[in-house]
Design an enzyme around this catalytic site. Structure first.
Site, PDB file in Angstrom:
ATOM      1  N   CYS A  84       0.857  -1.188   0.000  1.00  0.00           N
ATOM      2  CA  CYS A  84       0.000   0.000   0.000  1.00  0.00           C
ATOM      3  C   CYS A  84       0.893   1.238   0.000  1.00  0.00           C
ATOM      4  O   CYS A  84       1.930   1.261   0.656  1.00  0.00           O
ATOM      5  CB  CYS A  84      -0.902  -0.040   1.221  1.00  0.00           C
ATOM      6  SG  CYS A  84      -2.147   1.249   1.244  1.00  0.00           S
ATOM      7  N   HIS A 109       3.184   6.915   8.462  1.00  0.00           N
ATOM      8  CA  HIS A 109       2.606   6.834   7.117  1.00  0.00           C
ATOM      9  C   HIS A 109       1.350   7.682   7.001  1.00  0.00           C
ATOM     10  O   HIS A 109       0.698   7.683   5.962  1.00  0.00           O
ATOM     11  CB  HIS A 109       2.309   5.379   6.739  1.00  0.00           C
ATOM     12  CG  HIS A 109       1.020   4.824   7.275  1.00  0.00           C
ATOM     13  ND1 HIS A 109       0.640   4.937   8.586  1.00  0.00           N
ATOM     14  CD2 HIS A 109       0.030   4.124   6.668  1.00  0.00           C
ATOM     15  CE1 HIS A 109      -0.533   4.344   8.767  1.00  0.00           C
ATOM     16  NE2 HIS A 109      -0.924   3.838   7.620  1.00  0.00           N
TER      17      HIS A 109
END
Length: 474
Positions: free
Chosen positions: A149, A392
């Site tokens: 991802c 993130h």
């Protein structure tokens, strides 16, 4: 006519360990299940592998079960009594459950170092926001379900005024050129990643090729998005070749779709079968990189990461063509992955970043906020204590269930209006209030990254009803 014979290699791909269990399984199929289809045999042996104790007294499968149980008992691993020290960034904003998961991970026999990022929250196995260095071992749940991802930002030399004065056009561009959840494009774009040899060499991957072809260029549900917004470049020395100022930009967050999820599911099961851990650590089962299953997972993981990247490139290519412009610069970085990296001691380690961004010296990345909070374009400082990592994103402060149970759609709509943000799709579980304050998260990691610029969302597309929060119930 296709053969219904099962090979030893196929049994190892299912997760059967090297040794007597494979031979017993081959003899059991020949003696008791001759003539059955290959699918029947594989399903049967998968069930035996998962719960061998149920088959101990079976006429044909008993020896297989006994061999598996003996192997599992011999491969049981105990945790160390003392954890390895590790750094926590922004500890005051991290829930106890995430810290507890990291404490357990730091007691694994294969663990050598770790760190917890300021956006951390509880997940499965390794917490989201957890960074873990192991020696010659890869943990599927240390990588995560959505393998590879990532974030991708394209910056265009186009007037930002259109986001305000021609908002309907930009909404239509997102509706026409992005797909989320169960939606896919009728005519997916071709991509070289679909011709990779892993689609032939690895059984579980081979069975996913058609699905990968159908879903390429699309995004999943949950917190995945594509959005138009405004980039503010703050530093002249930014590594992007951009002058300080404002630019129109596209930012996307997406992963490896069904391909990555199925790879994660399969090899997590294999790891749990081959590596027995105490109950509190069962989701941290690892694969030895010297073994066939570990080598297979490593190849499959890298394929899923490249597939995730291809999804982003398709999204950005479609939107760039619709805008009639080519990007001036692109920033792309991924998380939910494992890298082979050299430690300060000169040894090679497997660094898992589950919901953490690579932040080696000079490495560029984008750390998003929420629908109404800016994202940050960053350059890593190469901090060894963090294992060259950063957060993130902002990280959740509410679970999805809590957000749905406590937030009010009318209040969310007003909040979006106050921040001049239009949302297509989504629901209360992704409301801005469900996330931490990104500015506090960035302040907690100022020693890990330099901020080069910001991205402010204006039009956000996610999975869900096309009229955004209007279909969300109280």
């Amino acid at each position: 006519m296709a053969s219904n014979q099962i090979t030893g290699k196929e049994l190892r791909q299912l997760g059967y360990p090297e040794g007597p269990a494979i031979g017993h399984a081959m003899r059991a199929l020949e003696g008791g299940f001759r003539g059955k289809s290959k699918t029947f045999k594989l399903d049967l042996l998968t069930r035996v592998l998962r719960e061998p104790a149920l088959y101990r007294d079976h006429d044909h499968l008993g020896p297989v079960a006994e061999a598996l149980i003996g192997k599992q008992e011999r491969q049981a691993h105990a945790l160390h009594t003392q954890r390895i020290p590790y750094a926590i960034y922004g500890a005051e904003g991290i829930e106890p459950g995430a810290v507890n998961q990291m404490e357990i991970a730091m007691k694994l026999p294969v663990t050598r170092a770790g760190a917890l990022m300021p956006d951390a929250h509880q997940g499965y196995g390794l917490p989201i926001g957890g960074v873990l260095a192991t020696e010659n071992a890869v943990i599927p749940y240390g990588v995560g379900v959505d393998i590879g991802c990532r974030m991708c930002l394209s910056v265009f030399d186009l007037p930002i005024s259109g986001l305000q004065h021609d908002r309907a056009r930009f909404q239509k561009l997102l509706n026409d050129h992005t797909r989320f959840g169960q939606q896919v494009f009728q005519k997916p774009l071709d991509d070289a990643v679909l011709e990779r040899p892993e689609f032939q060499d690895i059984r579980v991957v081979r069975e996913l090729k058609d699905r990968a072809w159908r879903q390429i260029g699309s995004s999943g549900g949950g917190n995945h998005f594509a959005e138009f917004g405004v980039v503010d470049i703050l530093e002249a020395d930014n590594g992007l070749g951009l002058a300080p100022g404002q630019y129109l930009a596209v930012l996307s967050h997406s992963g490896s779709r069904g391909l990555g999820a199925e790879i994660a599911r399969h090899y997590t099961h294999v790891a749990k079968t081959q590596c027995q851990l105490p109950d509190e650590a069962r989701h941290l089962a690892w694969l030895d990189l010297d073994g066939e299953a570990g080598q297979e997972y490593w190849r499959a993981m890298n394929l899923a990461g490249d597939y995730a990247s291809a999804n982003h490139h398709h999204i950005h290519r479609r939107l760039a063509q619709a805008l009639g412009a080519q990007p001036l610069a692109m920033v792309e970085n991924h998380h939910n992955f494992a890298w082979k990296e050299t430690g300060a001691d000169g040894r090679e380690y497997i660094v898992h970043r589950k919901g953490a961004t690579p932040a080696g010296a000079g490495v560029l990345g984008i750390i998003p906020g929420s629908m109404t909070a800016p994202g940050f374009i960053v350059r890593g400082k190469g901090d060894a204590t963090s294992l060259n990592s950063a957060s993130h994103g902002a990280g959740r402060v509410m679970s999805r269930r809590k957000a749905k149970d406590t937030l009010n759609k009318h209040a969310v709509r007003q909040h979006l209006h106050n921040h001049d943000v239009t949302v297509i799709g989504s629901g209360l579980d992704e409301a801005p209030m469900a996330y931490k304050d990104i500015r506090k998260v960035m302040a907690a990691q100022s020693e890990l990254v330099d901020v080069l610029g910001t991205f402010t969302p204006r039009i956000v597309r996610m999975a869900g009803p096309t009229d955004g929060f209007d279909e969300v119930t109280d």
